[in-house]
Every structure is written in structure tokens, then in C-alpha cells.
Design an enzyme around this catalytic site. Structure first.
Site, PDB file in Angstrom:
ATOM      1  N   LYS A  87       0.823  -1.216   0.000  1.00 52.61           N
ATOM      2  CA  LYS A  87       0.000   0.000   0.000  1.00 52.61           C
ATOM      3  C   LYS A  87       0.859   1.269   0.000  1.00 52.61           C
ATOM      4  O   LYS A  87       2.073   1.201   0.234  1.00 52.61           O
ATOM      5  CB  LYS A  87      -0.941  -0.050   1.206  1.00 52.61           C
ATOM      6  N   TYR A  94     -12.376  -2.365  -3.914  1.00 51.15           N
ATOM      7  CA  TYR A  94     -12.934  -2.517  -2.565  1.00 51.15           C
ATOM      8  C   TYR A  94     -14.459  -2.445  -2.567  1.00 51.15           C
ATOM      9  O   TYR A  94     -15.061  -2.107  -1.536  1.00 51.15           O
ATOM     10  CB  TYR A  94     -12.353  -1.441  -1.645  1.00 51.15           C
ATOM     11  N   PHE A 128     -15.777   3.256   6.759  1.00 47.94           N
ATOM     12  CA  PHE A 128     -14.394   3.623   6.432  1.00 47.94           C
ATOM     13  C   PHE A 128     -14.108   3.643   4.935  1.00 47.94           C
ATOM     14  O   PHE A 128     -12.975   3.907   4.531  1.00 47.94           O
ATOM     15  CB  PHE A 128     -13.411   2.683   7.147  1.00 47.94           C
ATOM     16  N   ARG A 156      -1.529 -14.212   4.299  1.00 48.37           N
ATOM     17  CA  ARG A 156      -2.261 -13.532   5.386  1.00 48.37           C
ATOM     18  C   ARG A 156      -1.497 -13.681   6.707  1.00 48.37           C
ATOM     19  O   ARG A 156      -1.462 -12.752   7.511  1.00 48.37           O
ATOM     20  CB  ARG A 156      -3.677 -14.098   5.526  1.00 48.37           C
ATOM     21  N   THR A 194      -5.360  -7.089  10.670  1.00 47.85           N
ATOM     22  CA  THR A 194      -5.697  -5.834   9.973  1.00 47.85           C
ATOM     23  C   THR A 194      -5.224  -4.615  10.761  1.00 47.85           C
ATOM     24  O   THR A 194      -4.670  -3.673  10.190  1.00 47.85           O
ATOM     25  CB  THR A 194      -7.232  -5.751   9.775  1.00 47.85           C
ATOM     26  N   ASN A 230      -2.198   0.383   6.696  1.00 50.42           N
ATOM     27  CA  ASN A 230      -1.685  -0.871   7.250  1.00 50.42           C
ATOM     28  C   ASN A 230      -0.802  -1.670   6.292  1.00 50.42           C
ATOM     29  O   ASN A 230      -0.730  -2.888   6.374  1.00 50.42           O
ATOM     30  CB  ASN A 230      -2.822  -1.708   7.836  1.00 50.42           C
ATOM     31  N   HIS A 263      -2.111  -5.426   1.520  1.00 44.61           N
ATOM     32  CA  HIS A 263      -3.384  -6.127   1.308  1.00 44.61           C
ATOM     33  C   HIS A 263      -3.071  -7.536   0.860  1.00 44.61           C
ATOM     34  O   HIS A 263      -2.125  -7.758   0.109  1.00 44.61           O
ATOM     35  CB  HIS A 263      -4.206  -5.447   0.206  1.00 44.61           C
ATOM     36  N   GLU A 279      -9.372 -10.985  -7.717  1.00 42.13           N
ATOM     37  CA  GLU A 279      -8.467  -9.843  -7.568  1.00 42.13           C
ATOM     38  C   GLU A 279      -7.300  -9.918  -8.552  1.00 42.13           C
ATOM     39  O   GLU A 279      -6.854  -8.892  -9.069  1.00 42.13           O
ATOM     40  CB  GLU A 279      -7.963  -9.793  -6.119  1.00 42.13           C
TER      41      GLU A 279
HETATM   42  P1  RTP Z   1      -7.006  -5.931   3.191  1.00 44.33           P
HETATM   43  O1  RTP Z   1      -8.340  -6.232   2.534  1.00 44.33           O
HETATM   44  O2  RTP Z   1      -6.508  -4.540   2.923  1.00 44.33           O
HETATM   45  O3  RTP Z   1      -6.008  -7.006   2.955  1.00 44.33           O
HETATM   46  O4  RTP Z   1      -7.209  -5.960   4.778  1.00 44.33           O
HETATM   47  P2  RTP Z   1      -8.071  -6.965   5.623  1.00 44.33           P
HETATM   48  O5  RTP Z   1      -8.638  -8.066   4.765  1.00 44.33           O
HETATM   49  O6  RTP Z   1      -7.231  -7.339   6.780  1.00 44.33           O
HETATM   50  O7  RTP Z   1      -9.239  -6.025   6.111  1.00 44.33           O
HETATM   51  P3  RTP Z   1     -10.682  -5.747   5.451  1.00 44.33           P
HETATM   52  O8  RTP Z   1     -11.707  -6.064   6.479  1.00 44.33           O
HETATM   53  O9  RTP Z   1     -10.805  -6.379   4.104  1.00 44.33           O
HETATM   54  O10 RTP Z   1     -10.653  -4.174   5.282  1.00 44.33           O
HETATM   55  C1  RTP Z   1     -10.003  -3.566   4.178  1.00 44.33           C
HETATM   56  C2  RTP Z   1      -9.180  -2.397   4.657  1.00 44.33           C
HETATM   57  O11 RTP Z   1     -10.054  -1.390   5.153  1.00 44.33           O
HETATM   58  C3  RTP Z   1      -9.431  -0.737   6.253  1.00 44.33           C
HETATM   59  N1  RTP Z   1     -10.267  -0.869   7.431  1.00 44.33           N
HETATM   60  N2  RTP Z   1     -10.470   0.110   8.229  1.00 44.33           N
HETATM   61  N3  RTP Z   1     -11.329   1.730  10.364  1.00 44.33           N
HETATM   62  C4  RTP Z   1     -11.729   0.461  10.315  1.00 44.33           C
HETATM   63  O12 RTP Z   1     -12.443  -0.057  11.127  1.00 44.33           O
HETATM   64  C5  RTP Z   1     -11.256  -0.336   9.209  1.00 44.33           C
HETATM   65  N4  RTP Z   1     -11.550  -1.604   8.987  1.00 44.33           N
HETATM   66  C6  RTP Z   1     -10.907  -1.938   7.857  1.00 44.33           C
HETATM   67  C7  RTP Z   1      -8.107  -1.394   6.505  1.00 44.33           C
HETATM   68  O13 RTP Z   1      -7.103  -0.602   5.921  1.00 44.33           O
HETATM   69  C8  RTP Z   1      -8.252  -2.727   5.810  1.00 44.33           C
HETATM   70  O14 RTP Z   1      -6.996  -3.200   5.398  1.00 44.33           O
HETATM   71 MG    MG Z   2      -9.730  -7.708   2.996  1.00 42.69          MG
END
Ligand code: RTP
Ligand code: MG
Length: 143
Positions: A11, A51, A59, A87, A93, A114, A117, A128
Site C-alpha cells: 500500500k 474494494y 471507512f 495472510r 488488519t 496498514n 493487502h 483480484e
Molecule cells: P485488506 O483487505 O486490505 O487485505 O485488509 P483486511 O482483509 O485485513 O481487512 P478488510 O476487512 O478487508 O478491510 C479492508 C481495509 O479497510 C481498512 N479498514 N479500516 N477503520 C476500520 O475499522 C477499518 N476496517 C478496515 C483497513 O485498511 C483494511 O486493510
Molecule cells: Mg480484505
């Protein structure tokens, strides 16, 4: 265990911190081979489409703004159990909850910024990878 492919994005925060090489090194040291790669500055449209599953989340606006704030490195990684292995290397996350030694624990500042991804399932990975790469832009499978 099956050989799989998954999508990785380094990112904008991690690219700005000059840790592309350190993150790639973790992939390559842990059985994940880079079989496709490109550097992109995501447009609003490309980030929103990527997304789309989070469109209704509070968010979403901040996430798209962050993902379009600077260049990213998008890669296809191949290895045994690649989706879960990637992962695991990324960590939780929220970097404050990420296990010691994970990419997010070491390189990320906040849940919003963070560092990386990774696809969360084989089905997401297929979607993806094809979102960012044409077939001819990824190395053919050899195993
Ligand atoms: P990613 O998709 O980026 O690999 O991350 P992830 O699966 O661990 O998390 P996901 O639930 O898919 O959320 C995508 C991205 O959104 C941001 N996020 N912010 N402020 C919040 O509560 C929140 N929750 C998620 C994070 O940057 C996350 O990587
Ligand atoms: Mg995700």
C-alpha cells in the site's frame, strides 16, 4: 497442500517508507514466489472497484482516499497454501493487534494505513488477480 496464487498489494504508506524490498524479502524467504508484478497509482475508479465489497462500510471513503494517495505495488504470489500463508505473514488488519514479526506489526502505523493487502480466500484471489492482471502479464504455471 495445494500450490495456490494470491494477490498482494504493498500500500502507499509502505511504498513511501521504502520498504518494498523488505516486504518482498519476507515473501521470498517464506515460500511465496513473485509471478507477476506492477507498480500503479490507483485511480478513484480502480480503488472503488477493488474494494466494492466494503462500499457501505463507514471507512470506505477514507480507504479509497488512502489507496489513491500514492503509488502501490500489486503482485501475484505463488506457493503452497499461498492465500493463508500470505495472510499469516501480513498479520492482523489492525497493526496494534498484529503478532510480533508480521509485516503489519513491523511496518504499519494504523488500521487505516496498514502497509499491505492480501486476498482473503481462493475465490477472492482469482477475482483480484484478474482485476489487475491480464493472463499474459502473469508467469504461466509450472506446477
Ligand atoms: P485488506 O483487505 O486490505 O487485505 O485488509 P483486511 O482483509 O485485513 O481487512 P478488510 O476487512 O478487508 O478491510 C479492508 C481495509 O479497510 C481498512 N479498514 N479500516 N477503520 C476500520 O475499522 C477499518 N476496517 C478496515 C483497513 O485498511 C483494511 O486493510
Ligand atoms: Mg480484505
Amino acid at each position: 497442500m495445494a500450490v495456490e496464487r494470491t494477490l498482494s498489494i504493498i500500500k502507499p504508506d509502505a511504498v513511501a517508507k521504502n520498504v518494498i524490498g523488505k516486504i518482498y524479502s519476507r515473501f521470498e524467504s517464506n515460500g511465496l514466489k513473485v509471478v507477476g508484478a506492477k507498480m500503479l497509482h490507483l485511480s478513484q475508479e480502480l480503488a472503488e472497484g477493488f474494494y466494492a465489497e466494503h462500499k457501505e462500510r463507514p471507512f470506505f471513503g477514507d480507504l479509497v482516499a488512502f489507496m489513491t494517495s500514492g503509488p502501490v505495488v500489486v503482485s501475484v504470489l505463488e506457493g503452497e497454501n499461498a492465500v493463508a500463508a500470505h495472510r499469516d505473514l501480513m498479520g492482523a488488519t489492525n497493526p496494534k493487534e498484529a503478532a510480533a514479526g508480521t509485516i503489519r506489526a513491523d511496518f504499519a502505523e494504523s488500521i487505516d494505513e496498514n502497509a499491505v493487502h492480501g486476498s482473503d480466500s481462493a475465490a477472492s484471489a482469482a477475482r483480484e488477480i484478474s482485476y489487475f492482471f491480464k493472463d499474459e502479464e502473469v508467469c504461466p504455471r509450472t506446477r
